[in-house]
Design an enzyme around this catalytic site. Structure first.
Site, PDB file in Angstrom:
ATOM      1  N   LYS A   1       0.853  -0.958  -0.074  1.00 22.56           N
ATOM      2  CA  LYS A   1      -0.126   0.023   0.021  1.00 22.56           C
ATOM      3  C   LYS A   1       0.985   0.974  -0.245  1.00 22.56           C
ATOM      4  O   LYS A   1       1.215   1.722   0.985  1.00 22.56           O
ATOM      5  CB  LYS A   1      -0.542   0.003   1.592  1.00 22.56           C
ATOM      6  CG  LYS A   1      -1.652   1.218   1.323  1.00 22.56           C
ATOM      7  CD  LYS A   1      -2.515   1.338   2.552  1.00 22.56           C
ATOM      8  CE  LYS A   1      -3.306   2.516   2.475  1.00 22.56           C
ATOM      9  NZ  LYS A   1      -4.552   1.937   3.902  1.00 22.56           N
TER      10      LYS A   1
ATOM     11  N   LYS B   1      -1.805  -1.776  -4.034  1.00 22.08           N
ATOM     12  CA  LYS B   1      -2.829  -0.482  -4.466  1.00 22.08           C
ATOM     13  C   LYS B   1      -1.685   0.650  -4.349  1.00 22.08           C
ATOM     14  O   LYS B   1      -1.591   1.055  -3.238  1.00 22.08           O
ATOM     15  CB  LYS B   1      -4.063  -0.386  -3.599  1.00 22.08           C
ATOM     16  CG  LYS B   1      -4.364   0.217  -2.490  1.00 22.08           C
ATOM     17  CD  LYS B   1      -4.846   0.537  -0.975  1.00 22.08           C
ATOM     18  CE  LYS B   1      -5.708   1.366  -0.883  1.00 22.08           C
ATOM     19  NZ  LYS B   1      -6.445   2.226   0.126  1.00 22.08           N
TER      20      LYS B   1
HETATM   21  C1  PBG Z   1      -8.110   2.949   5.177  1.00 21.02           C
HETATM   22  C2  PBG Z   1      -8.167   2.971   3.658  1.00 21.02           C
HETATM   23  C3  PBG Z   1      -7.490   3.961   2.766  1.00 21.02           C
HETATM   24  C4  PBG Z   1      -8.277   3.070   0.799  1.00 21.02           C
HETATM   25  C5  PBG Z   1      -8.497   1.838   1.733  1.00 21.02           C
HETATM   26  N1  PBG Z   1      -8.522   1.538   2.888  1.00 21.02           N
HETATM   27  C6  PBG Z   1      -7.717   5.581   2.334  1.00 21.02           C
HETATM   28  C7  PBG Z   1      -6.474   5.354   3.628  1.00 21.02           C
HETATM   29  O1  PBG Z   1      -5.820   4.516   3.715  1.00 21.02           O
HETATM   30  O2  PBG Z   1      -5.797   6.470   3.900  1.00 21.02           O
HETATM   31  C8  PBG Z   1      -8.060   4.098   0.276  1.00 21.02           C
HETATM   32  C9  PBG Z   1      -9.448   3.012  -0.807  1.00 21.02           C
HETATM   33  C10 PBG Z   1     -10.071   4.273  -1.913  1.00 21.02           C
HETATM   34  O3  PBG Z   1      -8.989   5.777  -2.117  1.00 21.02           O
HETATM   35  O4  PBG Z   1     -10.283   3.962  -2.615  1.00 21.02           O
HETATM   36  N2  PBG Z   1      -9.287   2.009   5.656  1.00 21.02           N
END
Ligand code: PBG
Ligand code: ZN
Length: 324
Positions: free
Chosen positions: A197, A250
């Site tokens: 991530k 991601k």
């Molecule tokens: C955290 C989480 C995020 C996303 C999914 N789970 C936001 C982050 O980590 O800042 C982002 C998903 C998206 O932008 O579609 N709860």
């Protein structure tokens, strides 16, 4: 053979031939639909930042689960959106049995038992300061955060989640969650961490929708900096060693190289997350032209699969599935 006798267009001549040599099929079975859930008997409120996506509760949530299943999408990924009144520094709502997310899981289970329910798990949706963990002296305390996440995972599993998806990129979270789930008799519940991530501005619409934007971001201290592919692959390997059953990469579109490398080296199923920023960009580009949006969505998702993702998490899952 000479240049004239090699003709690649022979296999492109008819749609039957093109289908026969197609290397990358996109099927509803690969898709995961994210949904935003809240407390309440019945809510369906458009999220201004993510076009076409609603904040759901109660009867409307059940209706949406029905529509998702009917479209052929087999899985949902849940995000809890809490009212500010429920948030505190300890993220105590996250570990309360029967919280808004647990209630939502029950609703979906009830409506469509065959839907696979994946519960996203991060503390930013539960803390009043909106950081992804428990703070100590202004910094996110990894181990204190992991302890709360482990407790929260058991609560979500008991509510009926099939898969827990820890999204905060903390160290040791997968091992701790596995231990806690097993100790609670939940060894059948799978873990799908967001391992690769990256710290990305493309989560902006999601952060606005889930009301979890902190005043001063600490994301760079837990999410991976975008230039670092070796670190991303290392985090995947660590999470797999700790017991991850699947891993998420991601944002998918800026991580196709990670997916391509991981496909051949990572022994668990890979998911690519088509994140909110790209969804919003595409929606803006297409305006009211539904056919164009479908065509571009199909292209984007096919490329995420071609790169190496088995599953794709996308806000377009419900819309595109019947057209695949
Ligand atoms: C955290 C989480 C995020 C996303 C999914 N789970 C936001 C982050 O980590 O800042 C982002 C998903 C998206 O932008 O579609 N709860
Ligand atoms: Zn978070």
């Amino acid at each position: 053979m000479s240049g004239e006798s090699i003709r690649l267009r022979r296999l492109r001549r008819t749609s039957a031939l093109r289908a026969m040599v197609n290397e990358t099929a996109l099927r509803p079975a690969d898709l995961i639909m994210p949904i935003f859930v809240a407390a309440g008997a019945d809510r369906c409120e458009p999220l201004a930042s993510i076009p076409g996506v609603n904040l759901l509760a109660g009867a409307s949530l059940a209706r949406e689960a029905e529509a998702i299943a009917r479209a052929g999408v087999p899985a949902v990924l849940l995000f809890g959106v809490l009212d500010d009144a429920g948030k505190d520094a300890a993220a105590s709502q996250a570990v309360r049995p029967g919280n808004a997310v647990c209630e939502a899981i029950g609703r979906i289970r009830n409506q469509r038992p065959e839907l696979t329910v994946i519960a996203d798990l991060c503390l930013c949706e539960y803390t009043d300061h909106r950081h992804c963990g428990i703070l100590r002296e202004g910094r996110i305390d990894n181990d204190a955060t992991v302890a709360v996440l482990a407790e929260a995972a058991v609560v979500l599993a008991r509510a009926g989640a099939d898969i827990i998806a820890p999204s905060g990129v903390m160290d040791g979270a997968v091992a701790a969650l596995r231990r806690a789930l097993d100790a609670a008799g939940m060894s059948h519940v799978a873990l799908m961490p967001y391992s690769a991530k990256f710290a990305s501005g493309f989560y902006g619409p999601f952060k606005a929708a889930s009301q979890s934007t902190p005043q001063e971001s600490h994301h760079a201290t837990h999410q991976i900096q975008v230039g670092n592919i070796r670190e991303a692959l290392r985090k995947i390997a660590v999470d797999v060693a700790e017991g991850a059953d699947m891993v998420i990469v991601k944002p998918a579109l800026t991580s196709l190289d990670v997916l391509a490398l991981a496909r051949d080296t990572v022994p668990v199923p890979l998911a690519g997350y088509d994140v909110s920023g790209f969804h919003a960009m595409l929606a803006r580009h297409c305006g009211t032209d539904e056919a164009l949006r479908r065509e571009l969505t199909r292209e984007v998702l096919t490329c995420i699969r071609r790169a190496g993702a088995k599953m794709i998490i996308t806000y377009s899952a419900k819309d595109i599935a019947p057209h695949l």
